[in-house]
Design a protein around this motif. Structure first.
Motif, PDB file in Angstrom:
ATOM      1  N   TRP A  44       0.836  -1.203   0.000  1.00 35.24           N
ATOM      2  CA  TRP A  44       0.000   0.000   0.000  1.00 35.24           C
ATOM      3  C   TRP A  44       0.870   1.252   0.000  1.00 35.24           C
ATOM      4  O   TRP A  44       0.621   2.194  -0.760  1.00 35.24           O
ATOM      5  N   PHE A  45       1.906   1.232   0.827  1.00 36.16           N
ATOM      6  CA  PHE A  45       2.779   2.391   0.959  1.00 36.16           C
ATOM      7  C   PHE A  45       3.405   2.738  -0.390  1.00 36.16           C
ATOM      8  O   PHE A  45       3.445   3.905  -0.790  1.00 36.16           O
ATOM      9  N   PHE A  47       2.229   2.041  -3.429  1.00 36.89           N
ATOM     10  CA  PHE A  47       1.246   2.624  -4.344  1.00 36.89           C
ATOM     11  C   PHE A  47       0.832   4.025  -3.898  1.00 36.89           C
ATOM     12  O   PHE A  47       0.651   4.916  -4.720  1.00 36.89           O
ATOM     13  N   ALA A  48       0.673   4.211  -2.596  1.00 37.32           N
ATOM     14  CA  ALA A  48       0.249   5.512  -2.090  1.00 37.32           C
ATOM     15  C   ALA A  48       1.292   6.571  -2.420  1.00 37.32           C
ATOM     16  O   ALA A  48       0.959   7.643  -2.928  1.00 37.32           O
ATOM     17  N   VAL A  49       2.554   6.243  -2.169  1.00 35.60           N
ATOM     18  CA  VAL A  49       3.602   7.237  -2.411  1.00 35.60           C
ATOM     19  C   VAL A  49       3.753   7.505  -3.902  1.00 35.60           C
ATOM     20  O   VAL A  49       3.943   8.642  -4.327  1.00 35.60           O
ATOM     21  N   SER A  51       1.486   7.504  -6.036  1.00 32.15           N
ATOM     22  CA  SER A  51       0.363   8.252  -6.598  1.00 32.15           C
ATOM     23  C   SER A  51       0.464   9.750  -6.319  1.00 32.15           C
ATOM     24  O   SER A  51      -0.356  10.521  -6.796  1.00 32.15           O
ATOM     25  N   ILE A  52       1.490  10.141  -5.560  1.00 33.34           N
ATOM     26  CA  ILE A  52       1.657  11.579  -5.310  1.00 33.34           C
ATOM     27  C   ILE A  52       2.375  12.192  -6.507  1.00 33.34           C
ATOM     28  O   ILE A  52       3.477  11.774  -6.858  1.00 33.34           O
ATOM     29  N   VAL A  54       4.259  15.309  -7.796  1.00 32.33           N
ATOM     30  CA  VAL A  54       4.863  16.533  -7.290  1.00 32.33           C
ATOM     31  C   VAL A  54       5.489  17.285  -8.452  1.00 32.33           C
ATOM     32  O   VAL A  54       6.253  16.721  -9.226  1.00 32.33           O
ATOM     33  N   ARG A  58       7.567  23.752  -9.369  1.00 30.27           N
ATOM     34  CA  ARG A  58       6.701  24.579  -8.537  1.00 30.27           C
ATOM     35  C   ARG A  58       7.187  24.587  -7.081  1.00 30.27           C
ATOM     36  O   ARG A  58       7.170  25.623  -6.418  1.00 30.27           O
ATOM     37  N   VAL A  59       7.647  23.403  -6.624  1.00 26.41           N
ATOM     38  CA  VAL A  59       8.112  23.327  -5.242  1.00 26.41           C
ATOM     39  C   VAL A  59       9.339  24.209  -5.041  1.00 26.41           C
ATOM     40  O   VAL A  59       9.432  24.958  -4.063  1.00 26.41           O
TER      41      VAL A  59
END
Lengths: 279, 269
Positions: A44-45, A47-49, A51-52, A54, A58-59
């Motif tokens: 999960w971690f 896939f979750a990461v 999907s961010i 960035v 812009r940062v």
């Protein structure tokens, strides 16, 4: 002689005492379940990461702005926007006090009605559903609806905070009434007291200190919330803060945030003082 | 009978105290009336009296919810859950050292480090995650990352506050027992304190995760990703059936997360 014993191979009796200690797993005792959960968590971690998204350009542009915010926070500008800030602050503070008082007044009958030991079944279910409704809707969502109905401004905020207060206060009050010392209620009942007298002489003295404590806590929460609901148009300092950040006026934003932190700290200390005095 | 009339009636408080209490209540009422007047100075009462009609109108627009819209909500919902969970993890990771620095029995310096840690906790707690999100969106741009950091920053204060209170309540005897075996500072922490605060730690983390699910659903209103972005878009286009659908999804998520958190906390404590 002692050396000789030490050099011997450990006997069965000796090796029963382990020389190191490993803490057994605390939460999940079954090994396979623990490993499955860990594996799932890692998948999960990943896939979750991933999907961010960035936008690093812009940062990096934003970092300069972040630095300006920190500088603005350290050198807050209270003067330039003081008219807006003070107007927002007055709205927030008045909204906080009136909504807490109105919310607490409304939550007292609902809380009594929601206590199983003093209310009839039908009343109990009605009051509990009001509490559930108020608790499951978020302040912001209520604010959106009230702003749509009542128009922009602190009146919508007042209604929002009062409604949110009902769920919080009535739930805790009802639980508190359910936990009271029954022998006192029986003593008052034995004198032939009516229901109102029962509430007044047996219940009220037992829950009053906690009610005051909870009201002060809610006052604190309502102030913090009043700084937020302005973002959707319900008045208060949130609107001023929103404008300041939108215009990238980080020194004014820093000033507003410092004021909020200061008032919250003040509320926390003074409510601790009042609670000690009441109890 | 005559004897009864002369005995003073039992009173809980002295007259002075009772007067002071009445005066305090009177002051509160006066303050409340004053605040009400200041607050409603600019209120347009025509709008307020119109509200029931507006509410009926709004209700008519909002129902029935547009059920087909749910297909566009799965991805934002997944994003929302990730914001909440990753944000909670971030918050916890930062909160643990702060909690140890803030607890009076583990802090390295009671007069310098502890107040700093306490200030961080208060600052993080007094600023709502929506405000953190507002700031972060303007600093690093809209998107999930802002939401995660906002949730994390807000969680630090909450987790650290409850955790340092748990650390301060640990049983000193167990720590002394571990110290007596000649354990190092790290070992005292690992075997004396950590096992005692572990249940509290899990409870706090799950509780905060539950709160964060609620908060992450609205972060999109200021552009920080998740289902709130859809909410904002639907509100802006006055697509009320979609708004209702989003409310339904949010309510469902909140109820499920509350159930999960209650189950997990029940299993631990």
């Amino acid at each position: 002689m002692a050396d000789a014993i030490d050099k011997q191979a450990p006997t069965a009796a000796y090796s029963r005492y382990p020389d190191s200690f490993k803490r057994p797993p605390v939460l999940i005792k079954r090994t396979w379940l623990r490993w499955t959960l860990w594996t799932l968590a890692i998948i999960w971690f990943y896939f979750a990461v991933s999907s961010i998204e960035v936008n690093w350009v812009r940062v990096s542009e934003g970092l300069e702005r972040g630095w300006r915010f920190i500088k603005g926070f350290l050198t807050p500008d209270f003067t330039t926007r003081w008219k807006d800030i003070s107007a927002g602050l007055v709205e927030s503070l008045t909204m906080t006090l009136t909504s807490t008082v109105a919310g607490v007044l409304l939550s007292i009958p609902i809380g009594i009605g929601g206590a199983r030991n003093v209310a009839p079944k039908a009343v109990y279910y009605v009051c509990r559903s009001i509490i559930a409704l108020s608790r499951s809707l978020q302040e912001i969502i209520i604010a959106i609806l009230f702003v749509a109905m009542f128009g922009f401004g602190p009146f919508a905020g007042f209604l929002t905070l009062s409604f949110a207060t009902i769920g919080f206060m009535a739930k805790l009050l009802a639980e508190d009434i359910e936990d009271i010392d029954e022998s006192q209620t029986e003593a008052v009942k034995a004198t032939g007291a009516s229901w109102l007298q029962l509430i007044n002489y047996a219940v009220q003295p037992q829950v009053m200190p906690r009610l005051i404590g909870l009201s002060l806590y809610r006052l604190d929460i309502n102030f913090r919330e009043s700084a937020v609901i302005g973002i959707v148009g319900a008045g208060g300092i949130g609107a001023t803060l929103n404008t300041a950040i939108d215009r990238y006026e980080f020194d004014s934003a820093g000033a507003i945030l410092l004021i909020i932190i200061f008032i919250v700290m003040l509320a926390e200390y003074s409510s601790g003082f009042v609670r000690k005095w009441v109890q | 009978m005559s004897k009864n009339e002369t005995t003073p009636v039992w009173q809980h408080r002295t007259t002075g105290k009772r007067l002071a209490i009445w005066f305090a209540w009177l002051l509160l009422v006066a303050l409340c009336v004053f605040c009400w007047q200041v607050m409603t100075k600019d209120t347009i009462w025509a709008f307020v009296s119109d509200a029931p009609r507006q509410a009926a109108d709004l209700g008519g627009r909002m129902f029935p919810p547009r059920w087909s819209y749910i297909d566009k909500l799965w991805v934002p919902l997944w994003d929302t859950l990730n914001i909440a969970t990753l944000g909670t993890m971030l918050g916890i990771i930062v909160a643990i050292p702060i909690a140890f620095l803030a607890a009076s029995n583990t802090t390295p310096s009671r007069y310098f480090v502890r107040p700093v840690a306490l200030f961080i906790i208060v600052a993080s707690r007094s600023i709502n995650s929506l405000i953190w999100a507002l700031l972060l969106v303007s600093i690093i741009g809209p998107g999930l990352l802002s939401g995660i950091i906002a949730i994390g920053l807000r969680s630090i204060g909450f987790v650290a506050k409850l955790l340092y209170e748990a650390i301060e309540e640990t049983d000193i005897l167990q720590i002394e027992a571990v110290t007596a075996t000649g354990a190092s500072r790290a070992q005292i922490l690992n075997y004396g304190i950590v096992p005692q605060i572990m249940p509290a730690f899990y409870g706090i983390s799950v509780f905060r995760w539950d709160i964060n699910i609620r908060e992450s659903t609205i972060l999109g209103l200021v552009g920080a990703g998740g289902i709130g972005v859809q909410l904002q878009a639907s509100l802006n286009t006055l697509a009320w059936p979609q708004v209702t659908m989003i409310f339904v999804v949010i309510l469902g998520t909140v109820v499920i997360s509350e159930w999960v958190s209650a189950r997990v906390r029940h299993a631990i404590i």
